[in-house]
Design a protein around this motif. Structure first.
Motif, mmCIF file in Angstrom:
data_model
loop_
_atom_site.group_PDB
_atom_site.id
_atom_site.type_symbol
_atom_site.label_atom_id
_atom_site.label_comp_id
_atom_site.label_asym_id
_atom_site.label_seq_id
_atom_site.Cartn_x
_atom_site.Cartn_y
_atom_site.Cartn_z
ATOM 1 N N MET A 1 0.837 -1.196 0.000
ATOM 2 C CA MET A 1 0.000 0.000 0.000
ATOM 3 C C MET A 1 0.873 1.248 0.000
ATOM 4 N N LYS A 2 1.890 1.253 0.864
ATOM 5 C CA LYS A 2 2.752 2.429 0.967
ATOM 6 C C LYS A 2 3.496 2.688 -0.337
ATOM 7 N N SER A 3 4.025 1.643 -0.953
ATOM 8 C CA SER A 3 4.756 1.836 -2.209
ATOM 9 C C SER A 3 3.823 2.284 -3.332
ATOM 10 N N GLU A 4 2.586 1.811 -3.333
ATOM 11 C CA GLU A 4 1.602 2.237 -4.339
ATOM 12 C C GLU A 4 1.327 3.734 -4.212
ATOM 13 N N MET A 5 1.199 4.209 -2.992
ATOM 14 C CA MET A 5 0.941 5.637 -2.779
ATOM 15 C C MET A 5 2.161 6.471 -3.146
ATOM 16 N N GLU A 6 3.350 5.956 -2.850
ATOM 17 C CA GLU A 6 4.567 6.693 -3.210
ATOM 18 C C GLU A 6 4.732 6.756 -4.721
ATOM 19 N N LEU A 7 4.377 5.676 -5.423
ATOM 20 C CA LEU A 7 4.419 5.689 -6.889
ATOM 21 C C LEU A 7 3.459 6.721 -7.471
ATOM 22 N N ARG A 8 2.350 6.885 -6.813
ATOM 23 C CA ARG A 8 1.338 7.843 -7.274
ATOM 24 C C ARG A 8 1.638 9.274 -6.833
ATOM 25 N N GLY A 9 2.697 9.468 -6.058
ATOM 26 C CA GLY A 9 3.117 10.813 -5.668
ATOM 27 C C GLY A 9 2.308 11.408 -4.532
ATOM 28 N N PHE A 10 1.725 10.564 -3.677
ATOM 29 C CA PHE A 10 0.967 11.075 -2.539
ATOM 30 C C PHE A 10 1.914 11.746 -1.556
ATOM 31 N N ILE A 60 -11.830 10.600 3.801
ATOM 32 C CA ILE A 60 -10.453 10.110 3.735
ATOM 33 C C ILE A 60 -10.441 8.589 3.847
ATOM 34 N N SER A 61 -11.284 8.051 4.748
ATOM 35 C CA SER A 61 -11.399 6.592 4.883
ATOM 36 C C SER A 61 -11.811 5.959 3.558
ATOM 37 N N CYS A 62 -12.823 6.528 2.926
ATOM 38 C CA CYS A 62 -13.306 5.989 1.650
ATOM 39 C C CYS A 62 -12.207 6.013 0.595
ATOM 40 N N ASN A 63 -11.457 7.104 0.532
ATOM 41 C CA ASN A 63 -10.358 7.201 -0.434
ATOM 42 C C ASN A 63 -9.292 6.143 -0.163
ATOM 43 N N ALA A 64 -8.971 5.955 1.121
ATOM 44 C CA ALA A 64 -7.965 4.951 1.490
ATOM 45 C C ALA A 64 -8.449 3.552 1.123
ATOM 46 N N PHE A 65 -9.715 3.254 1.404
ATOM 47 C CA PHE A 65 -10.252 1.924 1.118
ATOM 48 C C PHE A 65 -10.354 1.668 -0.379
ATOM 49 N N LYS A 66 -10.724 2.700 -1.139
ATOM 50 C CA LYS A 66 -10.792 2.537 -2.599
ATOM 51 C C LYS A 66 -9.407 2.221 -3.166
ATOM 52 N N LEU A 67 -8.418 2.943 -2.697
ATOM 53 C CA LEU A 67 -7.062 2.696 -3.180
ATOM 54 C C LEU A 67 -6.609 1.290 -2.791
ATOM 55 N N PHE A 68 -6.821 0.918 -1.547
ATOM 56 C CA PHE A 68 -6.343 -0.372 -1.064
ATOM 57 C C PHE A 68 -7.069 -1.541 -1.733
ATOM 58 N N PHE A 69 -8.402 -1.536 -1.685
ATOM 59 C CA PHE A 69 -9.149 -2.686 -2.189
ATOM 60 C C PHE A 69 -9.213 -2.729 -3.722
ATOM 61 N N ASN A 70 -9.296 -1.561 -4.359
ATOM 62 C CA ASN A 70 -9.449 -1.543 -5.821
ATOM 63 C C ASN A 70 -8.124 -1.519 -6.576
ATOM 64 N N LYS A 71 -7.130 -0.820 -6.068
ATOM 65 C CA LYS A 71 -5.871 -0.690 -6.797
ATOM 66 C C LYS A 71 -4.794 -1.644 -6.300
ATOM 67 N N VAL A 72 -4.639 -1.754 -4.983
ATOM 68 C CA VAL A 72 -3.587 -2.615 -4.440
ATOM 69 C C VAL A 72 -3.998 -4.082 -4.529
ATOM 70 N N LEU A 73 -5.193 -4.406 -3.992
ATOM 71 C CA LEU A 73 -5.656 -5.796 -4.025
ATOM 72 C C LEU A 73 -6.368 -6.154 -5.334
ATOM 73 N N GLN A 74 -6.695 -5.166 -6.139
ATOM 74 C CA GLN A 74 -7.373 -5.324 -7.437
ATOM 75 C C GLN A 74 -8.663 -6.130 -7.323
ATOM 76 N N LEU A 75 -9.467 -5.788 -6.292
ATOM 77 C CA LEU A 75 -10.759 -6.446 -6.103
ATOM 78 C C LEU A 75 -11.867 -5.770 -6.905
ATOM 79 N N ASN A 76 -11.630 -4.528 -7.328
ATOM 80 C CA ASN A 76 -12.581 -3.759 -8.145
ATOM 81 C C ASN A 76 -13.989 -3.728 -7.543
ATOM 82 N N TRP A 77 -14.040 -3.377 -6.271
ATOM 83 C CA TRP A 77 -15.333 -3.224 -5.613
ATOM 84 C C TRP A 77 -16.006 -1.968 -6.136
ATOM 85 N N SER A 78 -17.299 -2.037 -6.341
ATOM 86 C CA SER A 78 -18.046 -0.903 -6.898
ATOM 87 C C SER A 78 -18.280 0.164 -5.832
ATOM 88 N N ASP A 79 -18.875 1.258 -6.283
ATOM 89 C CA ASP A 79 -19.221 2.339 -5.354
ATOM 90 C C ASP A 79 -20.355 1.926 -4.416
#
Length: 137
Positions: A1-10, A60-79
């Motif tokens: 998760m941390k490396s994904e955010m660093e790659l994205r320039g957070f 902020i929680s929603c943004n963190a969860f979207k990044l983690f579950f949809n981008k890091v774990l690639q679960l592609n959970w809907s809205d």
């Protein structure tokens, strides 16, 4: 998760906040975040809303969860899974006539009273009052 955010320039502060929200989620269910189901996540977000947590904190929680579950774990959970609550609209507090008069009566210096009365009677914002100029017209 941390490396994904660093790659994205957070920013470091965003990284810290997102990781903190993930730790809170794990602590709430006493299990690792990857094993949390969509139903549990919705239940957790509902719990946060009911707790009176501010809209911006839940956002902020929603943004963190979207990044983690949809981008890091690639679960592609809907809205429908990661539901972002609506911001509550609050009406401004309007002072009564007596309250306004008591505030004005507390000001004794004539210059300050003139500034206060001009601002209030004209409906100016503070920044607009500060930018007023005396001109010869």
């Amino acid at each position: 998760m941390k490396s994904e955010m660093e790659l994205r320039g957070f920013s470091p502060q965003t990284v810290r906040h997102y990781l903190c929200h993930l730790r809170l989620l794990e602590k709430h269910f006493a299990k690792p975040a990857p094993s949390i189901s969509p139903h549990e996540l919705k239940k957790y977000l509902h719990h946060r809303v009911q707790s009176g947590i501010s809209y911006s904190n839940i956002n902020i929680s929603c943004n963190a969860f979207k990044l983690f579950f949809n981008k890091v774990l690639q679960l592609n959970w809907s809205d429908d899974v990661i539901v972002r609550p609506k911001r509550l609209k609050k009406f401004p507090c309007v002072l009564s006539r007596d309250e306004i008069l008591s505030i004005i009566d507390q000001v004794h210096y004539l210059k300050h009273k003139a500034i206060l009365l001009t601002t209030y009677s004209s409906g100016l914002r503070i920044s607009e009052t500060l930018n007023l100029k005396v001109s010869e017209n």
